[in-house]
Design a protein around this motif. Structure first.
Motif, PDB file in Angstrom:
ATOM      1  N   GLU A 199       0.837  -0.996   0.310  1.00 15.03           N
ATOM      2  CA  GLU A 199       0.043   0.069  -0.080  1.00 15.03           C
ATOM      3  C   GLU A 199       1.050   1.124   0.325  1.00 15.03           C
ATOM      4  OE1 GLU A 199      -2.565   0.264   2.948  1.00 15.03           O
ATOM      5  OE2 GLU A 199      -3.494  -2.090   2.636  1.00 15.03           O
ATOM      6  N   SER A 200       0.588   1.850  -0.636  1.00 13.74           N
ATOM      7  CA  SER A 200       2.121   3.654  -1.392  1.00 13.74           C
ATOM      8  C   SER A 200       0.860   4.252   0.558  1.00 13.74           C
ATOM      9  CB  SER A 200       0.682   3.854  -2.294  1.00 13.74           C
ATOM     10  OG  SER A 200      -1.102   4.927  -2.158  1.00 13.74           O
ATOM     11  N   GLN A 201      -0.575   4.242   1.712  1.00 14.94           N
ATOM     12  CA  GLN A 201      -0.085   5.443   2.174  1.00 14.94           C
ATOM     13  C   GLN A 201       0.610   4.213   3.578  1.00 14.94           C
ATOM     14  OE1 GLN A 201      -4.247   6.417   2.547  1.00 14.94           O
ATOM     15  NE2 GLN A 201      -3.606   8.588   3.908  1.00 14.94           N
ATOM     16  N   LYS A 202       1.210   5.591   4.154  1.00 20.41           N
ATOM     17  CA  LYS A 202       2.286   3.931   5.955  1.00 20.41           C
ATOM     18  C   LYS A 202       0.186   4.102   6.303  1.00 20.41           C
ATOM     19  CE  LYS A 202       5.770   4.880   4.631  1.00 20.41           C
ATOM     20  NZ  LYS A 202       6.646   4.588   3.980  1.00 20.41           N
ATOM     21  N   ASN A 203       0.326   2.847   7.423  1.00 24.49           N
ATOM     22  CA  ASN A 203       0.257   2.295   8.544  1.00 24.49           C
ATOM     23  C   ASN A 203       0.376   2.285   9.342  1.00 24.49           C
ATOM     24  OD1 ASN A 203      -2.168   1.749   6.651  1.00 24.49           O
ATOM     25  ND2 ASN A 203      -0.850   0.059   5.404  1.00 24.49           N
ATOM     26  N   ILE A 204      -0.521   3.034  10.838  1.00 22.41           N
ATOM     27  CA  ILE A 204      -0.036   2.903  12.336  1.00 22.41           C
ATOM     28  C   ILE A 204      -0.827   2.267  12.714  1.00 22.41           C
ATOM     29  CG2 ILE A 204       0.761   4.813  13.981  1.00 22.41           C
ATOM     30  CD1 ILE A 204       1.522   7.035  12.046  1.00 22.41           C
ATOM     31  N   LEU A 205      -0.191   1.499  13.506  1.00 22.72           N
ATOM     32  CA  LEU A 205      -1.547   0.023  14.894  1.00 22.72           C
ATOM     33  C   LEU A 205      -1.484   0.707  16.197  1.00 22.72           C
ATOM     34  CD1 LEU A 205      -3.351  -1.965  14.977  1.00 22.72           C
ATOM     35  CD2 LEU A 205      -1.025  -3.203  15.148  1.00 22.72           C
ATOM     36  N   ILE A 206      -1.843   1.295  16.793  1.00 23.19           N
ATOM     37  CA  ILE A 206      -1.969   1.084  17.711  1.00 23.19           C
ATOM     38  C   ILE A 206      -2.216   0.069  19.083  1.00 23.19           C
ATOM     39  CG2 ILE A 206      -3.144   2.888  20.291  1.00 23.19           C
ATOM     40  CD1 ILE A 206      -3.752   5.420  18.547  1.00 23.19           C
ATOM     41  N   CYS A 207      -1.771  -0.711  19.939  1.00 22.54           N
ATOM     42  CA  CYS A 207      -1.698  -1.662  20.202  1.00 22.54           C
ATOM     43  C   CYS A 207      -1.954  -1.645  22.076  1.00 22.54           C
ATOM     44  CB  CYS A 207      -0.463  -2.329  20.342  1.00 22.54           C
ATOM     45  SG  CYS A 207      -0.553  -3.398  18.365  1.00 22.54           S
ATOM     46  N   SER A 208      -3.003  -1.659  22.532  1.00 20.97           N
ATOM     47  CA  SER A 208      -3.459  -1.094  24.055  1.00 20.97           C
ATOM     48  C   SER A 208      -3.329  -2.278  24.854  1.00 20.97           C
ATOM     49  CB  SER A 208      -5.084  -0.610  24.239  1.00 20.97           C
ATOM     50  OG  SER A 208      -5.168  -0.747  25.782  1.00 20.97           O
ATOM     51  N   GLN A 209      -3.130  -1.881  26.261  1.00 19.37           N
ATOM     52  CA  GLN A 209      -3.116  -3.212  26.954  1.00 19.37           C
ATOM     53  C   GLN A 209      -3.373  -3.114  28.457  1.00 19.37           C
ATOM     54  OE1 GLN A 209       1.553  -1.498  27.367  1.00 19.37           O
ATOM     55  NE2 GLN A 209       1.666  -3.228  28.543  1.00 19.37           N
ATOM     56  N   PRO A 210      -3.904  -3.758  28.500  1.00 13.52           N
ATOM     57  CA  PRO A 210      -4.382  -4.010  30.475  1.00 13.52           C
ATOM     58  C   PRO A 210      -4.928  -2.523  31.466  1.00 13.52           C
ATOM     59  CG  PRO A 210      -3.401  -6.105  29.859  1.00 13.52           C
ATOM     60  CD  PRO A 210      -2.897  -5.139  29.203  1.00 13.52           C
ATOM     61  N   PHE A 211      -3.401  -2.486  31.771  1.00 15.65           N
ATOM     62  CA  PHE A 211      -3.525  -1.040  32.277  1.00 15.65           C
ATOM     63  C   PHE A 211      -4.142   0.032  32.138  1.00 15.65           C
ATOM     64  CE2 PHE A 211      -0.761   1.549  30.027  1.00 15.65           C
ATOM     65  CZ  PHE A 211       0.585   0.865  29.433  1.00 15.65           C
ATOM     66  N   SER A 212      -4.880   0.269  30.627  1.00 16.69           N
ATOM     67  CA  SER A 212      -5.484   1.764  29.367  1.00 16.69           C
ATOM     68  C   SER A 212      -7.078   2.243  30.380  1.00 16.69           C
ATOM     69  CB  SER A 212      -5.704   1.035  28.429  1.00 16.69           C
ATOM     70  OG  SER A 212      -6.686  -0.022  28.110  1.00 16.69           O
ATOM     71  N   ASN A 213      -6.484   1.135  31.852  1.00 16.33           N
ATOM     72  CA  ASN A 213      -7.837   1.959  32.512  1.00 16.33           C
ATOM     73  C   ASN A 213      -6.979   3.448  33.143  1.00 16.33           C
ATOM     74  OD1 ASN A 213      -6.884   0.003  33.686  1.00 16.33           O
ATOM     75  ND2 ASN A 213      -9.199   1.023  35.374  1.00 16.33           N
ATOM     76  N   GLU A 259      -0.663  11.953   5.108  1.00 16.50           N
ATOM     77  CA  GLU A 259      -1.701  11.248   5.239  1.00 16.50           C
ATOM     78  C   GLU A 259      -1.587   9.869   5.683  1.00 16.50           C
ATOM     79  OE1 GLU A 259      -4.496  11.824   5.003  1.00 16.50           O
ATOM     80  OE2 GLU A 259      -4.963  13.791   3.763  1.00 16.50           O
ATOM     81  N   PHE A 260      -1.906   9.131   7.282  1.00 17.30           N
ATOM     82  CA  PHE A 260      -1.757   8.295   7.395  1.00 17.30           C
ATOM     83  C   PHE A 260      -2.663   7.390   7.639  1.00 17.30           C
ATOM     84  CE2 PHE A 260       1.838  10.319   9.990  1.00 17.30           C
ATOM     85  CZ  PHE A 260       2.587   9.888   8.808  1.00 17.30           C
ATOM     86  N   ASN A 261      -2.840   5.937   7.695  1.00 19.67           N
ATOM     87  CA  ASN A 261      -3.498   5.550   8.216  1.00 19.67           C
ATOM     88  C   ASN A 261      -3.474   5.091   9.812  1.00 19.67           C
ATOM     89  OD1 ASN A 261      -5.665   5.158   5.004  1.00 19.67           O
ATOM     90  ND2 ASN A 261      -3.891   3.590   5.559  1.00 19.67           N
ATOM     91  N   ILE A 273      -9.624  13.418  12.380  1.00 18.45           N
ATOM     92  CA  ILE A 273      -8.858  12.079  11.525  1.00 18.45           C
ATOM     93  C   ILE A 273      -9.611  11.181  11.744  1.00 18.45           C
ATOM     94  CG2 ILE A 273      -6.871  10.703  11.628  1.00 18.45           C
ATOM     95  CD1 ILE A 273      -5.671  13.549  12.421  1.00 18.45           C
ATOM     96  N   LYS A 274      -9.844  10.177  10.783  1.00 15.35           N
ATOM     97  CA  LYS A 274     -10.330   8.600  11.196  1.00 15.35           C
ATOM     98  C   LYS A 274      -9.311   7.870  12.064  1.00 15.35           C
ATOM     99  CE  LYS A 274     -12.850   4.725   8.087  1.00 15.35           C
ATOM    100  NZ  LYS A 274     -13.209   5.024   7.731  1.00 15.35           N
ATOM    101  N   ILE A 275     -10.035   6.827  13.040  1.00 12.25           N
ATOM    102  CA  ILE A 275      -9.232   5.951  12.944  1.00 12.25           C
ATOM    103  C   ILE A 275     -10.090   4.691  13.204  1.00 12.25           C
ATOM    104  CG2 ILE A 275      -9.935   6.686  15.401  1.00 12.25           C
ATOM    105  CD1 ILE A 275      -7.025   4.975  16.740  1.00 12.25           C
ATOM    106  N   ASN A 276      -9.802   3.381  12.405  1.00 17.71           N
ATOM    107  CA  ASN A 276      -9.817   2.015  12.776  1.00 17.71           C
ATOM    108  C   ASN A 276      -9.704   1.451  14.132  1.00 17.71           C
ATOM    109  OD1 ASN A 276     -11.151   2.649   9.172  1.00 17.71           O
ATOM    110  ND2 ASN A 276      -9.020   2.876   9.965  1.00 17.71           N
TER     111      ASN A 276
END
Length: 212
Positions: free
Chosen positions: A22-36, A57-59, A85-88
């Motif tokens: 894909e030409s557009q860069k993809n950024i993923l956030i990975c959460s953790q149990p302490f995220s409360n 422009e990032f996905n 900005i949209k986040i999936n």
């Protein structure tokens, strides 16, 4: 699973099946149990405020943790919407599918760092970069309290780039998209994880088991 024998053939088949160009860069956030905890949301917001300044422009993707506070994905989405900005939110049960096709993976001290290293180690070319956000004072205090460590073992083994100071955010973001950084991470992953009987692999597994 973490600490289990690496099934190289399985991982290779996933890479072949899921990886796309894909030409557009993809950024993923990975959460953790302490995220409360408030510091997780604050950490994510501070980091992405810098990303948004790049005017590129990032996905964006968010992978929630089964044990996290259910309000967190909502609050993350609200923050992105405010910035227009949209986040999936990704809900796939296949972790490796989510980790592939991502140019940048963002987490704190999740063992997902090693999961990414596993698929990187069996890939025939570098997959991307992973950043550990460890600059929030409360987060660092929490990490030290639960793990009794002042450092991140994954960093010492070269499997992740750590941001330990807010002033480093912009610089680390820019460098995280460089091919040379991807190459370094790829080679380090291969060195540590391709030999399951090796001394480094056993040492790393011991460190992982102490953190989960």
């Amino acid at each position: 699973m973490i600490g289990h024998q690496i099934n190289k053939n399985l991982l290779k088949s996933k890479i072949k099946r899921y990886r796309k160009i894909e030409s557009q860069k993809n950024i993923l956030i990975c959460s953790q149990p302490f995220s409360n905890k408030n510091f997780f949301l604050r950490t994510i917001k501070n980091f992405f405020k810098e990303i948004f300044k790049l005017k590129k422009e990032f996905n964006y993707y968010y992978r929630s943790h089964p044990s996290e506070n259910k309000k967190i994905p909502y609050l993350i989405n609200k923050f992105f919407k405010k910035n227009k900005i949209k986040i999936n939110e990704v809900k796939s049960k296949d972790l490796y599918k989510d980790l592939l096709n991502k140019d940048l993976i963002v987490t704190c001290f999740s063992s997902i760092i090693v999961d990414f290293a596993k698929i990187n180690a069996v890939s025939n070319k570098p997959l991307g970069m992973i950043l550990s956000l460890m600059y929030d004072k409360e987060l660092k205090f929490y990490y030290k309290k639960i793990n009794r460590l002042n450092f991140l073992p994954f960093e010492k083994n070269g499997l992740v780039e750590v941001i330990s100071n807010p002033a480093e955010i912009s610089k680390k973001i820019y460098s995280s998209f460089s091919r040379s950084k991807h190459q370094q991470l790829w080679l380090k992953s291969k060195s540590l994880l391709n030999n399951s009987r090796g001394r480094n692999y056993k040492k790393l597994n011991k460190l992982i088991l102490n953190l989960i």
